[in-house]
Every structure is written in C-alpha cells, then in structure tokens.
Design an enzyme around this catalytic site. Structure first.
Site, PDB file in Angstrom:
ATOM      1  N   GLU A  20      -0.518  -9.290  -0.383  1.00 39.78           N
ATOM      2  CA  GLU A  20      -1.955  -9.497  -0.138  1.00 39.78           C
ATOM      3  C   GLU A  20      -2.730  -9.581  -1.454  1.00 39.78           C
ATOM      4  OE1 GLU A  20      -1.797  -6.081   2.555  1.00 39.78           O
ATOM      5  OE2 GLU A  20      -2.831  -7.299   4.052  1.00 39.78           O
ATOM      6  N   GLY A  26       0.732  -4.923   0.912  1.00 34.51           N
ATOM      7  CA  GLY A  26      -0.446  -4.994   0.038  1.00 34.51           C
ATOM      8  C   GLY A  26      -0.176  -5.736  -1.260  1.00 34.51           C
ATOM      9  N   ALA A  78       0.866  -1.179   0.000  1.00 31.27           N
ATOM     10  CA  ALA A  78       0.000   0.000   0.000  1.00 31.27           C
ATOM     11  C   ALA A  78       0.904   1.231   0.000  1.00 31.27           C
ATOM     12  CB  ALA A  78      -0.892  -0.027   1.232  1.00 31.27           C
ATOM     13  N   GLU A 101       4.615  -4.762   7.482  1.00 33.87           N
ATOM     14  CA  GLU A 101       3.817  -3.728   8.145  1.00 33.87           C
ATOM     15  C   GLU A 101       4.256  -3.417   9.566  1.00 33.87           C
ATOM     16  OE1 GLU A 101       2.573  -6.081   6.201  1.00 33.87           O
ATOM     17  OE2 GLU A 101       1.079  -5.218   4.859  1.00 33.87           O
TER      18      GLU A 101
HETATM   19  N1  CAA Z   1       4.552   3.182  -0.942  1.00 32.79           N
HETATM   20  C1  CAA Z   1       4.919   4.339  -1.551  1.00 32.79           C
HETATM   21  N2  CAA Z   1       6.058   4.461  -2.276  1.00 32.79           N
HETATM   22  C2  CAA Z   1       6.848   3.372  -2.373  1.00 32.79           C
HETATM   23  C3  CAA Z   1       6.530   2.154  -1.755  1.00 32.79           C
HETATM   24  C4  CAA Z   1       5.311   2.077  -1.012  1.00 32.79           C
HETATM   25  N3  CAA Z   1       4.867   0.957  -0.431  1.00 32.79           N
HETATM   26  N4  CAA Z   1       7.500   1.264  -2.024  1.00 32.79           N
HETATM   27  C5  CAA Z   1       8.395   1.918  -2.775  1.00 32.79           C
HETATM   28  N5  CAA Z   1       8.005   3.186  -2.992  1.00 32.79           N
HETATM   29  C6  CAA Z   1       8.706   4.238  -3.745  1.00 32.79           C
HETATM   30  C7  CAA Z   1       9.878   4.783  -2.972  1.00 32.79           C
HETATM   31  O1  CAA Z   1       9.451   5.773  -2.047  1.00 32.79           O
HETATM   32  C8  CAA Z   1      10.718   5.361  -4.084  1.00 32.79           C
HETATM   33  O2  CAA Z   1      10.153   6.587  -4.484  1.00 32.79           O
HETATM   34  P1  CAA Z   1      11.136   7.862  -4.803  1.00 32.79           P
HETATM   35  O3  CAA Z   1      11.968   7.407  -5.974  1.00 32.79           O
HETATM   36  O4  CAA Z   1      10.170   8.955  -5.132  1.00 32.79           O
HETATM   37  O5  CAA Z   1      11.950   8.085  -3.566  1.00 32.79           O
HETATM   38  C9  CAA Z   1      10.488   4.374  -5.219  1.00 32.79           C
HETATM   39  O6  CAA Z   1       9.281   3.659  -4.911  1.00 32.79           O
HETATM   40  C10 CAA Z   1      11.601   3.352  -5.342  1.00 32.79           C
HETATM   41  O7  CAA Z   1      11.760   2.740  -4.078  1.00 32.79           O
HETATM   42  P2  CAA Z   1      13.181   2.617  -3.332  1.00 32.79           P
HETATM   43  O8  CAA Z   1      14.083   3.752  -3.720  1.00 32.79           O
HETATM   44  O9  CAA Z   1      12.912   2.427  -1.878  1.00 32.79           O
HETATM   45  O10 CAA Z   1      13.738   1.272  -4.003  1.00 32.79           O
HETATM   46  P3  CAA Z   1      14.742   0.217  -3.343  1.00 32.79           P
HETATM   47  O11 CAA Z   1      15.109  -0.722  -4.444  1.00 32.79           O
HETATM   48  O12 CAA Z   1      15.820   0.904  -2.612  1.00 32.79           O
HETATM   49  O13 CAA Z   1      13.847  -0.564  -2.251  1.00 32.79           O
HETATM   50  C11 CAA Z   1      11.889  -1.723  -1.459  1.00 32.79           C
HETATM   51  C12 CAA Z   1      12.772  -1.348  -2.670  1.00 32.79           C
HETATM   52  C13 CAA Z   1      12.677  -2.660  -0.527  1.00 32.79           C
HETATM   53  C14 CAA Z   1      10.674  -2.432  -1.983  1.00 32.79           C
HETATM   54  C15 CAA Z   1      11.519  -0.441  -0.681  1.00 32.79           C
HETATM   55  O14 CAA Z   1      11.002   0.517  -1.610  1.00 32.79           O
HETATM   56  C16 CAA Z   1      10.492  -0.659   0.392  1.00 32.79           C
HETATM   57  O15 CAA Z   1      10.822  -1.148   1.450  1.00 32.79           O
HETATM   58  N6  CAA Z   1       9.226  -0.276   0.119  1.00 32.79           N
HETATM   59  C17 CAA Z   1       8.172  -0.366   1.098  1.00 32.79           C
HETATM   60  C18 CAA Z   1       7.700  -1.793   1.284  1.00 32.79           C
HETATM   61  C19 CAA Z   1       6.648  -1.845   2.374  1.00 32.79           C
HETATM   62  O16 CAA Z   1       6.908  -1.564   3.538  1.00 32.79           O
HETATM   63  N7  CAA Z   1       5.431  -2.253   1.983  1.00 32.79           N
HETATM   64  C20 CAA Z   1       4.322  -2.362   2.912  1.00 32.79           C
HETATM   65  C21 CAA Z   1       3.506  -1.107   2.880  1.00 32.79           C
HETATM   66  S1  CAA Z   1       2.280  -1.079   4.162  1.00 32.79           S
HETATM   67  C22 CAA Z   1       0.979  -2.000   3.576  1.00 32.79           C
HETATM   68  O17 CAA Z   1       1.032  -2.578   2.497  1.00 32.79           O
HETATM   69  C23 CAA Z   1      -0.208  -2.031   4.485  1.00 32.79           C
HETATM   70  C24 CAA Z   1      -1.351  -2.863   4.054  1.00 32.79           C
HETATM   71  O18 CAA Z   1      -1.348  -4.076   4.165  1.00 32.79           O
HETATM   72  C25 CAA Z   1      -2.563  -2.228   3.602  1.00 32.79           C
END
Ligand code: CAA
Length: 260
Positions: free
Chosen positions: A114, A111, A66, A134
């Site tokens: 999921e 998400g 998400a 999460e």
């Molecule tokens: N939401 C919003 N933006 C996201 C994102 C997310 N879940 N995942 C990645 N992005 C964005 C980053 O912010 C970045 O944007 P910018 O270039 O504008 O800074 C872009 O995508 C590229 O990401 P990274 O630079 O972080 O890429 P990376 O290769 O270094 O890392 C990754 C990749 C490990 C997937 C890392 O992006 C990450 O940890 N993302 C978040 C994963 C996460 O925690 N997901 C769970 C979300 S909570 C949820 O899903 C709740 C639910 O059940 C409803």
C-alpha cells in the site's frame, strides 16, 4: 533532522527516505507512520530537493506490512484510527506536488504494498515479492489497498490478489503493471537514483504540474480532466522555466532550469 524509525538522507537534490526497522522487516507501527509523515513534510518543504525515493532498510524487505504485534490487541476504534492514520500518511505522499519513487528491495506486503502504491511509481529488485495478505489475518487492507490496487492493476486482478492473499514475484508484478521495471538487486538504487536525477534535471514546476494533472484528472471525467490539463499547461507559461526551456531548444543549448 533525526527520526527513530526512518532515515532521511539527501544526495544532491534527491531525498532518500529509508523505513528503518529491519528487525521487524520494516513493519509499520504508529510511530513509524508518524515518522514517515514528518519526513515527507520535511521533503515537501525543502526547496533544495526535487524528488524522493522511498526504500526499506536491509536487503530483505521494503515493508512487510502494518505491524501485526501492534494490531493484535487493539480494539475497533483504535484500529479505525490506525487505518485513518495510515491512509492520511499515504495520501500525503500521493498528493505532495513532488515526485516520489518506491525502490522495492524485497517484501512489499500489506501496508508495504500500500505504501508502494501511494508513490508515483514503483521500481523493484528481482528479489521482490508483493501481496495483500490481510484476509489470511482475518482483516481487510486498511491503508488504501482495496482502492489503489484496482486502480493500478484492474478490478479482476486486484480482487484475485485481495481474496487469495497470494504473494507474487517481481516478474508477475511487472506483467500486471504494479511495477514499472524489475532490475538486479545490486543495481536497484543506482537505477532509481539515475532516474530520480533525470527527473530532477527537468523543469520542476512542470514536473509537479504533471503530477497534479494526472492525480486530479484521474478522479474527474474526461472533459473536466482536459480542462485541468489546459489550466496547468497555461500556468507553465507564467514560469521562467518555460522561457528557459524553449529558449535553450531554439539556441541549441542545454536548459538551465531554476524551478521558478
Ligand atoms: N508485523 C510485525 N512484525 C513482522 C511483520 C509484520 N507485518 N512482518 C515480519 N515481522 C517480524 C517477524 O515477526 C519477525 O520478528 P521476530 O524475529 O521478532 O520473530 C521478523 O519480522 C522476521 O520475520 P520472519 O521471521 O517471519 O521472516 P521470514 O523470512 O520467515 O518471513 C515474511 C518473511 C513472509 C514477510 C513474514 O514475516 C510475514 O508473513 N510477515 C507478515 C506479512 C503480512 O501479513 N503483512 C500484512 C500485515 S496486515 C496489514 O498490512 C494491514 C493493513 O493494510 C493496514
């Protein structure tokens, strides 16, 4: 039909839904969830498509979760509404009476994992990574992860993944039963497309009734579940596909199913 955040394509009778926000690793905000819902409804109502494949745009991510930037400043009621929206869109995917396959080409986190779990089954590339991160953000999963993960991999493994936020590789996802197969990244779509076409070449009423029987039977006790199976089995005999399938076998020819 055009959508801002997803692409909906058709190859013969297979629909391909691409989550298309590669700059955000295909993270799911409200608008993307609404686009997924609308595209799935188009597929559901299209008599010319039998199977859907869901994938992420680009070569790095299926869906990285998400959208955290969207969630950063929302309040409790908005978060509840966001959770309910995600749950309802994923439940739609799970319950439409046509098969949906997740083709996972990279990160399937939060998400994204999921979304993949709401599909009928998952095939991934060797570069894929899975997890429910999460708790590292101070929240629980909100789009069905606490419920579908234990049903797929068992409560012990689900709790380990949920509590630790560990990210696992494709081979571990295969070992615990989260995915059905791991294939080379270059051949993923070819592999999934061939599988989708094999499914699409069968009797579609019976394929759909298999989905109904598995989904509904898994929520019921075994006696009720067997009744559900007997009912859908009986229903098949009201179709021309059953006459055609069995006649073709007896006549030693290929069946020509019409989905009726
Ligand atoms: N939401 C919003 N933006 C996201 C994102 C997310 N879940 N995942 C990645 N992005 C964005 C980053 O912010 C970045 O944007 P910018 O270039 O504008 O800074 C872009 O995508 C590229 O990401 P990274 O630079 O972080 O890429 P990376 O290769 O270094 O890392 C990754 C990749 C490990 C997937 C890392 O992006 C990450 O940890 N993302 C978040 C994963 C996460 O925690 N997901 C769970 C979300 S909570 C949820 O899903 C709740 C639910 O059940 C409803």
């Amino acid at each position: 039909m055009e959508f801002a955040n997803v692409l909906l394509d058709k190859v013969d009778n297979v629909a391909i839904l691409t989550i298309n926000r590669p700059k955000a690793l295909n993270a799911l905000n409200r608008d993307t969830l609404l686009d997924i819902k609308a595209a799935v409804e188009v597929f559901r109502d299209d008599p010319d498509t039998a199977v859907m494949i869901i994938k992420g745009a680009g070569d790095k991510s299926f869906v990285a979760g998400a959208d955290i930037t969207y969630m950063l400043n929302i309040n409790a009621m908005q978060a509840r509404e966001f959770g309910l929206l995600g749950q309802s869109v994923f439940s739609l995917i799970e319950t439409i009476e046509k098969p949906v396959i997740a083709a996972i080409n990279g990160f399937a986190l939060g998400g994204g994992c999921e979304l993949a779990m709401a599909c009928d089954f998952r095939i991934c590339s060797d570069k894929s990574k899975f997890g429910q991160p999460e708790v590292g953000l101070g929240v629980t999963p909100g789009f069905g992860g606490t419920q579908r993960l234990p049903r797929l991999v068992g409560t012990g493994m689900a709790k380990q993944l949920l509590y630790s936020a560990d990210i696992i590789e494709a081979d571990e996802a295969l070992r615990i039963g989260l995915v059905n197969a791991v294939v080379d990244a270059d051949t993923l779509m070819d592999y999934v497309m061939k599988l989708a076409k094999r499914i699409a070449s069968k009797g579609q009423v019976s394929v759909r009734l298999c989905k109904v029987a598995v989904n509904e039977g898994m929520q019921a006790d075994i006696n009720r579940a067997m009744t559900i199976e007997a009912d859908v089995f009986g229903l098949c005999f009201a179709t021309t596909d059953q006459k055609e399938g069995m006649s073709a076998f007896v006549e030693k020819r290929k069946a020509l199913f019409t989905g009726k």
